[in-house]
Design an enzyme around this catalytic site. Structure first.
Site, PDB file in Angstrom:
ATOM      1  N   CYS A  31       0.866  -1.175   0.000  1.00  0.00           N
ATOM      2  CA  CYS A  31       0.000   0.000   0.000  1.00  0.00           C
ATOM      3  C   CYS A  31       0.905   1.229   0.000  1.00  0.00           C
ATOM      4  O   CYS A  31       1.632   1.459   0.969  1.00  0.00           O
ATOM      5  CB  CYS A  31      -0.888  -0.011   1.238  1.00  0.00           C
ATOM      6  SG  CYS A  31      -1.895   1.470   1.359  1.00  0.00           S
ATOM      7  N   ASN A  44       0.164   4.685  -0.373  1.00  0.00           N
ATOM      8  CA  ASN A  44      -0.244   5.807   0.481  1.00  0.00           C
ATOM      9  C   ASN A  44      -0.074   5.423   1.944  1.00  0.00           C
ATOM     10  O   ASN A  44       0.341   6.239   2.780  1.00  0.00           O
ATOM     11  CB  ASN A  44      -1.705   6.190   0.211  1.00  0.00           C
ATOM     12  CG  ASN A  44      -1.894   6.807  -1.168  1.00  0.00           C
ATOM     13  OD1 ASN A  44      -1.006   7.493  -1.670  1.00  0.00           O
ATOM     14  ND2 ASN A  44      -3.049   6.580  -1.771  1.00  0.00           N
ATOM     15  N   ASN A  94       1.499  -5.588  -5.625  1.00  0.00           N
ATOM     16  CA  ASN A  94       0.055  -5.856  -5.707  1.00  0.00           C
ATOM     17  C   ASN A  94      -0.406  -5.568  -7.140  1.00  0.00           C
ATOM     18  O   ASN A  94       0.186  -4.743  -7.846  1.00  0.00           O
ATOM     19  CB  ASN A  94      -0.728  -5.064  -4.643  1.00  0.00           C
ATOM     20  CG  ASN A  94      -0.534  -3.572  -4.747  1.00  0.00           C
ATOM     21  OD1 ASN A  94       0.445  -3.108  -5.310  1.00  0.00           O
ATOM     22  ND2 ASN A  94      -1.456  -2.815  -4.219  1.00  0.00           N
ATOM     23  N   ASN A 150      -6.725  -4.184  -8.709  1.00  0.00           N
ATOM     24  CA  ASN A 150      -6.920  -2.737  -8.560  1.00  0.00           C
ATOM     25  C   ASN A 150      -6.995  -2.148  -9.964  1.00  0.00           C
ATOM     26  O   ASN A 150      -6.097  -2.376 -10.779  1.00  0.00           O
ATOM     27  CB  ASN A 150      -5.738  -2.131  -7.799  1.00  0.00           C
ATOM     28  CG  ASN A 150      -5.602  -2.750  -6.417  1.00  0.00           C
ATOM     29  OD1 ASN A 150      -6.437  -2.539  -5.544  1.00  0.00           O
ATOM     30  ND2 ASN A 150      -4.547  -3.543  -6.210  1.00  0.00           N
ATOM     31  N   GLU A 186     -10.392   0.176  -6.095  1.00  0.00           N
ATOM     32  CA  GLU A 186      -9.448  -0.732  -5.425  1.00  0.00           C
ATOM     33  C   GLU A 186     -10.059  -2.085  -5.073  1.00  0.00           C
ATOM     34  O   GLU A 186     -11.188  -2.147  -4.564  1.00  0.00           O
ATOM     35  CB  GLU A 186      -8.948  -0.095  -4.119  1.00  0.00           C
ATOM     36  CG  GLU A 186      -7.801   0.841  -4.316  1.00  0.00           C
ATOM     37  CD  GLU A 186      -7.137   1.195  -2.995  1.00  0.00           C
ATOM     38  OE1 GLU A 186      -6.925   0.289  -2.155  1.00  0.00           O
ATOM     39  OE2 GLU A 186      -6.855   2.376  -2.804  1.00  0.00           O
ATOM     40  N   ARG A 187      -9.270  -3.090  -5.294  1.00  0.00           N
ATOM     41  CA  ARG A 187      -9.596  -4.433  -4.811  1.00  0.00           C
ATOM     42  C   ARG A 187      -9.799  -4.364  -3.295  1.00  0.00           C
ATOM     43  O   ARG A 187      -9.016  -3.726  -2.581  1.00  0.00           O
ATOM     44  CB  ARG A 187      -8.404  -5.342  -5.140  1.00  0.00           C
ATOM     45  CG  ARG A 187      -8.503  -6.740  -4.628  1.00  0.00           C
ATOM     46  CD  ARG A 187      -7.339  -7.539  -5.092  1.00  0.00           C
ATOM     47  NE  ARG A 187      -6.091  -7.169  -4.418  1.00  0.00           N
ATOM     48  CZ  ARG A 187      -5.012  -7.931  -4.385  1.00  0.00           C
ATOM     49  NH1 ARG A 187      -5.031  -9.083  -5.005  1.00  0.00           N
ATOM     50  NH2 ARG A 187      -3.933  -7.551  -3.768  1.00  0.00           N
ATOM     51  N   CYS A 222      -4.904   5.829  -4.790  1.00  0.00           N
ATOM     52  CA  CYS A 222      -4.211   4.574  -4.495  1.00  0.00           C
ATOM     53  C   CYS A 222      -2.735   4.803  -4.842  1.00  0.00           C
ATOM     54  O   CYS A 222      -2.403   5.059  -6.007  1.00  0.00           O
ATOM     55  CB  CYS A 222      -4.821   3.455  -5.345  1.00  0.00           C
ATOM     56  SG  CYS A 222      -3.905   1.911  -5.202  1.00  0.00           S
ATOM     57  N   GLY A 223      -1.878   4.736  -3.845  1.00  0.00           N
ATOM     58  CA  GLY A 223      -0.461   5.065  -4.053  1.00  0.00           C
ATOM     59  C   GLY A 223       0.236   4.116  -5.004  1.00  0.00           C
ATOM     60  O   GLY A 223       0.978   4.538  -5.906  1.00  0.00           O
ATOM     61  N   THR A 224       0.014   2.805  -4.798  1.00  0.00           N
ATOM     62  CA  THR A 224       0.640   1.850  -5.726  1.00  0.00           C
ATOM     63  C   THR A 224       0.025   2.002  -7.122  1.00  0.00           C
ATOM     64  O   THR A 224       0.717   1.853  -8.131  1.00  0.00           O
ATOM     65  CB  THR A 224       0.477   0.398  -5.217  1.00  0.00           C
ATOM     66  OG1 THR A 224      -0.879   0.195  -4.811  1.00  0.00           O
ATOM     67  CG2 THR A 224       1.422   0.111  -4.065  1.00  0.00           C
TER      68      THR A 224
HETATM   69  N1  LIG Z   1      -6.421  -2.470  -2.322  1.00  0.00           N
HETATM   70  C1  LIG Z   1      -5.040  -2.746  -2.561  1.00  0.00           C
HETATM   71  C2  LIG Z   1      -4.172  -2.471  -1.364  1.00  0.00           C
HETATM   72  C3  LIG Z   1      -4.143  -1.025  -0.933  1.00  0.00           C
HETATM   73  C4  LIG Z   1      -3.457  -0.092  -1.941  1.00  0.00           C
HETATM   74  C5  LIG Z   1      -3.331   1.301  -1.387  1.00  0.00           C
HETATM   75  N2  LIG Z   1      -4.513   2.020  -1.187  1.00  0.00           N
HETATM   76  C6  LIG Z   1      -2.221   2.118  -1.988  1.00  0.00           C
HETATM   77  O1  LIG Z   1      -2.172   3.323  -1.667  1.00  0.00           O
HETATM   78  O2  LIG Z   1      -1.351   1.600  -2.677  1.00  0.00           O
HETATM   79  C7  LIG Z   1      -4.854  -4.235  -2.953  1.00  0.00           C
HETATM   80  O3  LIG Z   1      -5.703  -5.079  -2.595  1.00  0.00           O
HETATM   81  O4  LIG Z   1      -3.862  -4.532  -3.632  1.00  0.00           O
END
Ligand SMILES: N[C@@H](CCC[C@H](N)C(=O)O)C(=O)O
Length: 325
Positions: A79, A81, A168, A204, A222-223, A231-233
Site C-alpha cells: 500500500c 499511500n 500488488n 486494482n 481498489e480491490r 491509491c499510491g501503488t
Molecule cells: N487495495 C489494494 C491495497 C491497498 C493499496 C493502497 N490504497 C495504496 O495506496 O497503494 C490491494 O488489494 O492490492
C-alpha cells in the site's frame, strides 16, 4: 489504552495499529475482523479504506513491518499511500528520517521529504518490485506473456490495458473522456472484483487522463475496497505505464505530478535500472487517534462509548494545500 491512529495519504484513509504497544498482539483472524468492522463508516465513526498493522520486523535492518488489510478483510501485499503514513509513524517513534520498512515481499526505503505545503508533512517511499510477467499476477494473463497497452475485448470494447504488479496487481488504462473515467471504471472495477473468470483474486483498476507532459489524473477502483480517493501503488504503476506507453510525454529527469480525487502526489519513475522502481512522494497526514481498551480491539468492539478521540489540526493545512492545486 491502545491507540488507533487515523491517517491519510491523498485522502486514502487508514487506521494504524502498532501491535508492539499491545500486551498480546491480535491474531490474524482478529485483525481481519477489526478491519471489517472499523473500516465501516457510521454516524460516530469515520471508517477508512484499510488497516495498517505495524509489527516488529522479522529480520535485522528495517525499523518495523507493515501489513495491509483492506476494508473487506482481504490482505494486500503493498500500500503506497499507507506506507508513507507508516514511515511517518515510525520516523517519529524512532527518531529517524531515512530507513527501511519490511512489507510482505520487500524491505522498502522510506525517507522524510520536503513538506508539500506549510503543515503538510510529506514522505518519500520506494515502490518495488515492478513486475510484468504473468507469474506475478493471480490470473492467467488472458493468453499474453505480459499485457502492455493491449486491447482486451473480454474486458472492454474500446480501451487498451496494461497490467503491472508492484507487487500488488494493477490494471491500467489511459482514457480520454469522463464517461470512461467514472462509469466505465466503476463497471469494470465492480465486475473484476466480483466472481469473474479473468481475475479470480480481483485487481486494482486505475484509469488515467493525461493532463500534459509529466502530468496525470488517476482514479482507482481498489480491490477489497471499491472507489478510493487515491491509491499510491496505483498512481505509481500508472506513472510507470505512462513512461512506457507515452515516452514522448515523460521527462524521466523530472517528477510526474499525479492528481487524484484526494489531492496530488509526485512520482519518479526509474525504468532502466536492473531493478526498476518508482519513488512515490506525498502527504502523510495524521487526523486523530482513538484510544481503546486492548480487549475491545481483540473483539473488534466499536461502540459510541468505548473510545476517546484526540484530534490534530493537520486537516486544515491539508485542505489549504488541496485548494492551492
Ligand atoms: N487495495 C489494494 C491495497 C491497498 C493499496 C493502497 N490504497 C495504496 O495506496 O497503494 C490491494 O488489494 O492490492
Amino acid at each position: 489504552m491502545v491507540d488507533l491512529i487515523h491517517v491519510h495519504g491523498s485522502h486514502n484513509h487508514f487506521y494504524i495499529l502498532d501491535q508492539t504497544t499491545l500486551q498480546t498482539p491480535l491474531t490474524q483472524d482478529e485483525l481481519v475482523a477489526l478491519a471489517q468492522r472499523f473500516c465501516q463508516k457510521n454516524d460516530f465513526w469515520p471508517g477508512a479504506d484499510g488497516v495498517l498493522v505495524v509489527d516488529e520486523p522479522t529480520h535485522p535492518g528495517p525499523l518495523g513491518k507493515m501489513t495491509v488489510i483492506n476494508a473487506d478483510g482481504s490482505i494486500a501485499s503493498m500500500c503506497g499511500n499507507g506506507l508513507r503514513t507508516v514511515a511517518r509513524y515510525l520516523s517519529e517513534k524512532m527518531g529517524q528520517k531515512e530507513f527501511t520498512v519490511e512489507t510482505a515481499e520487500a524491505d522498502l526505503r522510506v525517507s522524510r521529504a520536503t513538506d508539500f505545503a506549510e503543515g503538510v508533512p510529506a514522505f518519500s517511499v520506494e515502490i518495488s518490485p515492478v513486475l510484468f510477467n504473468k507469474e506475478a499476477f493471480p490470473f492467467d494473463h488472458l493468453g499474453f506473456d505480459k499485457i502492455v497497452n493491449e486491447k482486451l475485448p473480454v474486458i472492454n470494447d474500446h480501451l487498451s490495458f496494461t497490467t503491472i504488479a508492484v507487487p500488488n496487481p494493477h490494471l491500467i488504462s489511459f482514457v480520454e473522456n469522463d464517461q470512461d473515467l467514472n462509469e466505465t471504471l466503476g463497471e469494470i472495477g465492480q465486475r473484476l472484483n466480483s466472481e469473474n473468470p479473468y481475475f479470480p483474486d480481483g485487481v486494482n483498476v486505475n484509469f488515467a487522463k493525461i493532463l500534459g507532459p509529466n502530468k496525470l489524473f488517476v482514479r482507482t477502483f481498489e480491490r477489497g475496497v471499491g472507489f478510493t480517493n487515491a491509491c499510491g501503488t496505483g498512481m505509481s504503476a500508472t506513472s510507470f505505464a505512462f513512461a512506457l506507453i507515452h515516452p514522448e510525454q515523460v521527462n524521466l529527469k523530472q517528477p510526474i505530478s499525479v492528481y487524484n480525487p484526494g489531492g496530488m502526489v509526485k512520482t519518479n519513475v526509474h525504468p532502466d535500472a536492473e531493478h526498476p522502481w518508482i519513488e512515490l512522494i506525498g502527504n502523510a497526514t495524521f487526523l486523530d487517534k482513538a484510544s481503546f481498551d486492548e480487549s475491545d480491539l481483540h473483539q473488534a468492539k466499536l461502540e459510541e462509548s468505548n473510545f476517546t478521540t484526540t484530534k490534530t489540526d493537520e486537516e486544515t493545512a491539508y485542505q489549504a494545500f488541496v485548494e492551492s492545486l
